[in-house]
Motif scaffolding. Structure first.
Motif, mmCIF file in Angstrom:
data_model
loop_
_atom_site.group_PDB
_atom_site.id
_atom_site.type_symbol
_atom_site.label_atom_id
_atom_site.label_comp_id
_atom_site.label_asym_id
_atom_site.label_seq_id
_atom_site.Cartn_x
_atom_site.Cartn_y
_atom_site.Cartn_z
ATOM 1 N N SER A 69 -39.409 11.129 39.421
ATOM 2 C CA SER A 69 -39.418 11.475 37.991
ATOM 3 C C SER A 69 -39.200 10.262 37.095
ATOM 4 N N ASN A 70 -39.620 9.081 37.586
ATOM 5 C CA ASN A 70 -39.429 7.834 36.836
ATOM 6 C C ASN A 70 -37.972 7.649 36.429
ATOM 7 N N GLY A 71 -37.091 7.984 37.361
ATOM 8 C CA GLY A 71 -35.658 7.842 37.128
ATOM 9 C C GLY A 71 -35.215 6.392 37.217
ATOM 10 N N PRO A 72 -33.910 6.137 37.103
ATOM 11 C CA PRO A 72 -33.397 4.761 37.080
ATOM 12 C C PRO A 72 -33.717 4.007 38.364
ATOM 13 N N ALA A 73 -34.077 2.740 38.188
ATOM 14 C CA ALA A 73 -34.477 1.905 39.322
ATOM 15 C C ALA A 73 -33.273 1.506 40.165
ATOM 16 N N PHE A 74 -33.559 1.191 41.412
ATOM 17 C CA PHE A 74 -32.553 0.760 42.382
ATOM 18 C C PHE A 74 -31.838 -0.498 41.905
ATOM 19 N N GLY A 75 -30.563 -0.566 42.193
ATOM 20 C CA GLY A 75 -29.787 -1.766 41.919
ATOM 21 C C GLY A 75 -28.452 -1.687 42.623
ATOM 22 N N LEU A 76 -27.710 -2.771 42.565
ATOM 23 C CA LEU A 76 -26.334 -2.805 43.052
ATOM 24 C C LEU A 76 -25.408 -2.816 41.848
ATOM 25 N N TRP A 77 -24.450 -1.903 41.857
ATOM 26 C CA TRP A 77 -23.542 -1.710 40.730
ATOM 27 C C TRP A 77 -22.114 -1.684 41.250
ATOM 28 N N VAL A 78 -21.184 -2.168 40.436
ATOM 29 C CA VAL A 78 -19.796 -2.368 40.856
ATOM 30 C C VAL A 78 -18.862 -1.532 39.998
ATOM 31 N N THR A 79 -17.855 -0.933 40.648
ATOM 32 C CA THR A 79 -16.749 -0.308 39.929
ATOM 33 C C THR A 79 -15.454 -1.036 40.268
ATOM 34 N N THR A 80 -14.524 -0.998 39.326
ATOM 35 C CA THR A 80 -13.188 -1.533 39.532
ATOM 36 C C THR A 80 -12.193 -0.382 39.427
ATOM 37 N N PRO A 81 -10.956 -0.563 39.863
ATOM 38 C CA PRO A 81 -9.971 0.524 39.768
ATOM 39 C C PRO A 81 -9.714 0.996 38.338
ATOM 40 N N ALA A 82 -10.001 0.156 37.349
ATOM 41 C CA ALA A 82 -9.768 0.553 35.955
ATOM 42 C C ALA A 82 -10.784 1.569 35.464
ATOM 43 N N GLY A 83 -11.915 1.711 36.188
ATOM 44 C CA GLY A 83 -12.936 2.649 35.763
ATOM 45 C C GLY A 83 -13.774 2.116 34.623
ATOM 46 N N GLY A 84 -14.533 3.029 34.004
ATOM 47 C CA GLY A 84 -15.448 2.652 32.931
ATOM 48 C C GLY A 84 -16.865 2.508 33.450
ATOM 49 N N PRO A 85 -17.783 2.034 32.586
ATOM 50 C CA PRO A 85 -19.171 1.843 33.022
ATOM 51 C C PRO A 85 -19.260 0.883 34.202
ATOM 52 N N MET A 86 -20.152 1.200 35.147
ATOM 53 C CA MET A 86 -20.376 0.296 36.270
ATOM 54 C C MET A 86 -20.883 -1.056 35.774
ATOM 55 N N ILE A 87 -20.614 -2.082 36.559
ATOM 56 C CA ILE A 87 -21.089 -3.435 36.271
ATOM 57 C C ILE A 87 -22.323 -3.691 37.135
ATOM 58 N N GLU A 88 -23.437 -4.040 36.494
ATOM 59 C CA GLU A 88 -24.677 -4.278 37.238
ATOM 60 C C GLU A 88 -24.697 -5.691 37.803
ATOM 61 N N LEU A 89 -24.980 -5.821 39.097
ATOM 62 C CA LEU A 89 -25.177 -7.144 39.670
ATOM 63 C C LEU A 89 -26.571 -7.642 39.310
ATOM 64 N N PRO A 90 -26.684 -8.891 38.854
ATOM 65 C CA PRO A 90 -27.997 -9.391 38.437
ATOM 66 C C PRO A 90 -28.951 -9.498 39.607
ATOM 67 N N GLU A 91 -30.203 -9.139 39.348
ATOM 68 C CA GLU A 91 -31.213 -9.215 40.395
ATOM 69 C C GLU A 91 -31.551 -10.660 40.662
ATOM 70 N N GLY A 92 -31.612 -11.011 41.933
ATOM 71 C CA GLY A 92 -31.952 -12.377 42.329
ATOM 72 C C GLY A 92 -33.380 -12.442 42.811
ATOM 73 N N THR A 93 -33.770 -13.611 43.306
ATOM 74 C CA THR A 93 -35.128 -13.805 43.805
ATOM 75 C C THR A 93 -35.270 -13.183 45.179
ATOM 76 N N LEU A 94 -36.323 -12.414 45.355
ATOM 77 C CA LEU A 94 -36.625 -11.844 46.661
ATOM 78 C C LEU A 94 -37.121 -12.963 47.558
ATOM 79 N N GLY A 95 -36.383 -13.249 48.628
ATOM 80 C CA GLY A 95 -36.779 -14.341 49.496
ATOM 81 C C GLY A 95 -36.452 -14.050 50.939
ATOM 82 N N ILE A 96 -37.152 -14.672 51.836
ATOM 83 C CA ILE A 96 -36.870 -14.509 53.260
ATOM 84 C C ILE A 96 -36.822 -15.903 53.879
ATOM 85 N N ASN A 97 -35.694 -16.197 54.529
ATOM 86 C CA ASN A 97 -35.520 -17.498 55.180
ATOM 87 C C ASN A 97 -35.810 -18.649 54.225
#
Length: 332
Positions: A224-252
């Motif tokens: 349904s064209n929902g939110p794209a995949f990513g890595l997100w972080v929570t801390t014990p204080a709560g609140g909005p998740m912190i998005e980890l910045p997308e890096g370059t897709l690379g292999i070796n």
């Protein structure tokens, strides 16, 4: 107003808890657009009103040693009777928990569509066991992502998470406060589907205990064209998740911008551009890690994709049995 309601609700629940309590953090990681905002009830109390996707509560005290009910209801709910899901739980006195909303509530429009659930992790931490380190818990909460590995490539830490599947937790990992580069790979340990930076030092997380969530859809077009995949972080204080910045897709060490592919999305034919294909082989891998097509490129730069099912794939270019570059593409 929401924060006042949150505090008042937890206070009310705490009054009824008598003496036994557990620490609990609630995290909304259901990417279904129909559940973008929900109400979370503890027994019949609307404890988290209008609780948004990719948001965490702080750790709070809830009754332990007796059964309570955790319920998820639509954002416009008037009582717990409107709940989409109710889960009875008995928390242990003195234990610490993370409760994650995961899954799909819509009857159509999502593939796959595991039902809404509450995934519960006991043994959670509100601070690192060693104040000089960062403790990391990982939760796989992406409904359309397969079993994956998480590999660190910046400082050479190697495989941090091995074969984690949807709904699973792994950790805690205790690591120095530094800035890391992460690759998300299929369970074959080679095929990479995403890359991220984890700037723990930049964020000043020494002594913290955090949770990293795989969140969203690898293939939004099938969801349904929902939110794209990513890595997100929570801390014990709560609140909005912190998005980890997308890096370059690379292999070796070889990045994906060594070649381009078009059209993407594709239907019948995929063209490879910007690389000498004379001595290269290719594989096409689906999101379950299965090689669905392979062959030699020779001097040609087109690959027939007509036989592929709709979905997300990774095109690997191979030289002397080594994957030298990769690109994601969508087959429509």
């Amino acid at each position: 107003m929401k924060k006042l309601l949150l505090s008042a609700s937890f206070l009310l629940i705490g009054i009824t808890a008598i003496s036994q309590t557990a620490r609990v953090q609630v995290v909304h990681n259901s990417a279904d657009l129909a559940a973008a905002t929900v109400d979370v009830y503890v027994d019949d109390v609307n404890t988290l009103d209008d609780f948004e996707f990719r948001t965490a509560s702080p750790f709070v005290d809830l009754p332990a040693g007796t059964e309570i009910e955790l319920s998820v209801a639509p954002a416009n709910s008037t009582s717990v009777a409107d709940a989409l899901l109710t889960v009875p739980v008995t928390l242990m006195d003195g234990e610490t928990y993370i409760v994650v909303a995961y899954g799909i509530v819509s009857p159509t429009g999502y593939n796959p569509a595991p039902p809404l659930s509450l995934e519960i992790f006991s043994g959670a931490r509100e601070a690192a066991a060693d104040p000089a380190l960062v403790d990391i818990l990982v939760h796989h909460g992406a409904t359309d992502a397969p079993t994956v590995d998480v590999v660190e490539t910046g400082v050479g830490a190697g495989t941090l998470v091995d074969d984690i599947s949807p709904t699973e937790f792994q950790g805690y990992l205790s690591v120095p406060e530094a800035d890391y580069n992460l690759e998300i790979r299929l369970a074959d340990g080679v095929t990479q589907v995403a890359g991220y930076s984890a700037p723990l030092a930049t964020l000043g997380l020494e002594g913290a205990a955090i949770t990293v969530y795989a969140s969203g859809f690898l293939d939004p077009s099938q969801n349904s064209n929902g939110p794209a995949f990513g890595l997100w972080v929570t801390t014990p204080a709560g609140g909005p998740m912190i998005e980890l910045p997308e890096g370059t897709l690379g292999i070796n060490g070889v990045t994906n911008n060594t070649f381009s592919i078009y059209p993407n999305p594709t239907t019948n034919m995929l063209t490879v551009n910007g690389v000498d294909t004379q001595n290269l082989r290719f594989t096409m891998v689906d999101m379950q890690g299965r090689v669905v097509k392979d062959g030699d490129l020779f001097a040609r730069n087109t690959i027939n994709t007509a036989s592929l099912s709709q979905g997300l794939y990774v095109l690997n270019l191979i030289d002397n049995n080594r994957v030298v570059s990769a690109q994601k593409f969508i087959k429509e």
